[in-house]
Design an enzyme around this catalytic site. Sequence first.
Site, PDB file in Angstrom:
ATOM      1  CE  LYS A  66      -4.350   1.159   2.296  1.00 56.84           C
ATOM      2  NZ  LYS A  66      -5.066   1.036   3.578  1.00 56.84           N
TER       3      LYS A  66
HETATM    4  C1  E4P Z   1      -8.198   2.229   3.341  1.00 56.73           C
HETATM    5  O1  E4P Z   1      -7.625   1.240   2.964  1.00 56.73           O
HETATM    6  C2  E4P Z   1      -8.129   2.793   4.694  1.00 56.73           C
HETATM    7  O2  E4P Z   1      -7.530   1.846   5.558  1.00 56.73           O
HETATM    8  C3  E4P Z   1      -9.460   3.080   5.304  1.00 56.73           C
HETATM    9  O3  E4P Z   1     -10.530   2.669   4.481  1.00 56.73           O
HETATM   10  C4  E4P Z   1      -9.608   4.413   5.919  1.00 56.73           C
HETATM   11  O4  E4P Z   1     -10.886   4.521   6.472  1.00 56.73           O
HETATM   12  P1  E4P Z   1     -11.284   5.596   7.565  1.00 56.73           P
HETATM   13  O5  E4P Z   1     -11.563   6.888   6.854  1.00 56.73           O
HETATM   14  O6  E4P Z   1     -12.522   5.030   8.186  1.00 56.73           O
HETATM   15  O7  E4P Z   1     -10.118   5.719   8.515  1.00 56.73           O
END
Ligand code: E4P
Length: 218
Positions: free
Chosen positions: A87
Amino acid sequence: MKFFIDTANLSQIREAQELGVLDGVTTNPSLMAKEGITGKKNILNHYSKICDIVDGDVSAEVISTDFEGIVREGEELAQLHPQIVVKVPMITEGIKAIKYFSSKTIKTNCTLIFSVGQALIAAKAGATYISPFIGRLDDVSTDGLNLISEIVTIFDNYGFSTQILAASVRHTMHIIDCAKIGADVMTGPLSSIKGLVKHPLTDIGLKKFLEDHKKSNQ
Ligand code: E4P
């Protein structure tokens, strides 16, 4: 549509896996910190544990922001397990790294996408997934679902193979709306997935069926 769970919590990952509908996991440094996982060794070990629970892709986020650092971290993560997807944040150095990883057939998830331009350049660089954060856009009075819709149009126009991973999903309706629009994947909390099962008329109907069966079999 693929279902990913957005957590580093092993018992929630197990519960989603046992449901039989889980296609993968996304994590981020905040989610790892929330579980109290600190230090490189423990973090890598935790990713291995997640990979042992699920069959699909597991996104593990780099914390470097320079090309060399992202590549070094990403290669180490990718070597950990074949299910690992590196990522990478949506920054200039990240785009260069995604291009590099793509040439090495290392899977990537370009995270923190908030505009169609960012989605387009990440796809051009060869990202396996791009993660538009719909909940965080909604939080600032911007239509997160509209972003998904615009990215779907652009990727369809040019036949990009990059998968649209709707992230920052907060609730069940987000999943349903993303499915209507045609997102390839969604990642959300366990509660948003379990919410798909529930309907009060189902509960009322089942109660009545069971009562009627009991009465007629006494
Ligand atoms: C994406 O991969 C992130 O980990 C995640 O969806 C972020 O979500 P949040 O806005 O609820 O922290």
